[in-house]
Design a protein around this motif. Structure first.
Motif, PDB file in Angstrom:
ATOM      1  N   HIS A   1      -3.323   4.248   0.802  1.00 50.57           N
ATOM      2  CA  HIS A   1      -3.172   4.226  -0.656  1.00 50.57           C
ATOM      3  C   HIS A   1      -2.876   2.804  -1.135  1.00 50.57           C
ATOM      4  N   ILE A   2      -2.036   2.068  -0.414  1.00 47.62           N
ATOM      5  CA  ILE A   2      -1.728   0.682  -0.771  1.00 47.62           C
ATOM      6  C   ILE A   2      -2.970  -0.186  -0.664  1.00 47.62           C
ATOM      7  N   LEU A   3      -3.746   0.003   0.383  1.00 50.19           N
ATOM      8  CA  LEU A   3      -4.964  -0.795   0.560  1.00 50.19           C
ATOM      9  C   LEU A   3      -5.996  -0.505  -0.530  1.00 50.19           C
ATOM     10  N   ILE A   4      -6.136   0.749  -0.903  1.00 49.15           N
ATOM     11  CA  ILE A   4      -7.099   1.105  -1.952  1.00 49.15           C
ATOM     12  C   ILE A   4      -6.644   0.528  -3.295  1.00 49.15           C
ATOM     13  N   ASN A   5      -5.370   0.698  -3.629  1.00 53.21           N
ATOM     14  CA  ASN A   5      -4.866   0.129  -4.883  1.00 53.21           C
ATOM     15  C   ASN A   5      -4.898  -1.393  -4.844  1.00 53.21           C
ATOM     16  N   GLY A   6      -4.578  -1.952  -3.698  1.00 50.14           N
ATOM     17  CA  GLY A   6      -4.552  -3.399  -3.561  1.00 50.14           C
ATOM     18  C   GLY A   6      -5.917  -4.039  -3.684  1.00 50.14           C
ATOM     19  N   SER A   7      -6.953  -3.335  -3.249  1.00 50.76           N
ATOM     20  CA  SER A   7      -8.298  -3.907  -3.343  1.00 50.76           C
ATOM     21  C   SER A   7      -8.709  -4.121  -4.799  1.00 50.76           C
ATOM     22  N   VAL A   8      -8.109  -3.387  -5.706  1.00 51.21           N
ATOM     23  CA  VAL A   8      -8.391  -3.556  -7.130  1.00 51.21           C
ATOM     24  C   VAL A   8      -7.370  -4.487  -7.775  1.00 51.21           C
ATOM     25  N   THR A   9      -6.122  -4.381  -7.367  1.00 47.35           N
ATOM     26  CA  THR A   9      -5.038  -5.101  -8.024  1.00 47.35           C
ATOM     27  C   THR A   9      -4.926  -6.550  -7.572  1.00 47.35           C
ATOM     28  N   TRP A  10      -5.046  -6.813  -6.282  1.00 48.13           N
ATOM     29  CA  TRP A  10      -4.814  -8.162  -5.773  1.00 48.13           C
ATOM     30  C   TRP A  10      -5.750  -9.208  -6.364  1.00 48.13           C
ATOM     31  N   PRO A  11      -7.047  -8.943  -6.531  1.00 44.47           N
ATOM     32  CA  PRO A  11      -7.891  -9.977  -7.164  1.00 44.47           C
ATOM     33  C   PRO A  11      -7.454 -10.302  -8.592  1.00 44.47           C
ATOM     34  N   LYS A  12      -6.927  -9.332  -9.311  1.00 40.26           N
ATOM     35  CA  LYS A  12      -6.458  -9.591 -10.672  1.00 40.26           C
ATOM     36  C   LYS A  12      -5.220 -10.472 -10.669  1.00 40.26           C
ATOM     37  N   LEU A  13      -4.430 -10.400  -9.620  1.00 38.44           N
ATOM     38  CA  LEU A  13      -3.213 -11.234  -9.533  1.00 38.44           C
ATOM     39  C   LEU A  13      -3.557 -12.698  -9.330  1.00 38.44           C
ATOM     40  N   PHE A  14      -4.677 -12.986  -8.697  1.00 32.77           N
ATOM     41  CA  PHE A  14      -5.012 -14.346  -8.335  1.00 32.77           C
ATOM     42  C   PHE A  14      -6.052 -15.000  -9.251  1.00 32.77           C
ATOM     43  N   THR A  15      -6.473 -14.293 -10.287  1.00 29.44           N
ATOM     44  CA  THR A  15      -7.402 -14.890 -11.245  1.00 29.44           C
ATOM     45  C   THR A  15      -6.690 -15.095 -12.567  1.00 29.44           C
TER      46      THR A  15
END
Length: 93
Positions: free
Chosen positions: A77-91
């Motif tokens: 669940h963390i990996l699935i949510n992170g695949s969407v959330t993490w790129p938004k954190l770094f842009t």
């Protein structure tokens, strides 16, 4: 007679587990209905269509939980949510 009753008991346990998996997946999907901004109650039937992916994800996470354990379902669940959330954190923007 004992083997027959044991067979019926095992069938009922499997059915109970399947029903529990379905109901918890429905609950998982309904919890995610509030992810939509500006939730409007009169659009609830449309939201039910929008949360179908969360229902299927709930089924998958539930199966992972039953076969591999709680840790692995939470990690997935963390990996699935992170695949969407993490790129938004770094842009920016």
């Amino acid at each position: 007679m004992y083997k027959f009753s044991d067979f019926i008991y095992n069938k009922l346990i499997r059915l109970q587990n399947k029903l529990l998996l379905i109901f918890t997946s429905i609950g998982f999907a309904l919890l995610h209905i509030f992810n939509f901004s500006h939730f409007q109650f009169f659009l609830f039937p449309i939201y039910l269509i929008y949360i179908l992916p969360q229902f299927f994800l709930g089924l998958i996470l539930g199966i992972v939980r039953l076969k591999n354990g709680f840790f692995w379902s939470v990690l997935l669940h963390i990996l699935i949510n992170g695949s969407v959330t993490w790129p938004k954190l770094f842009t920016h923007g």
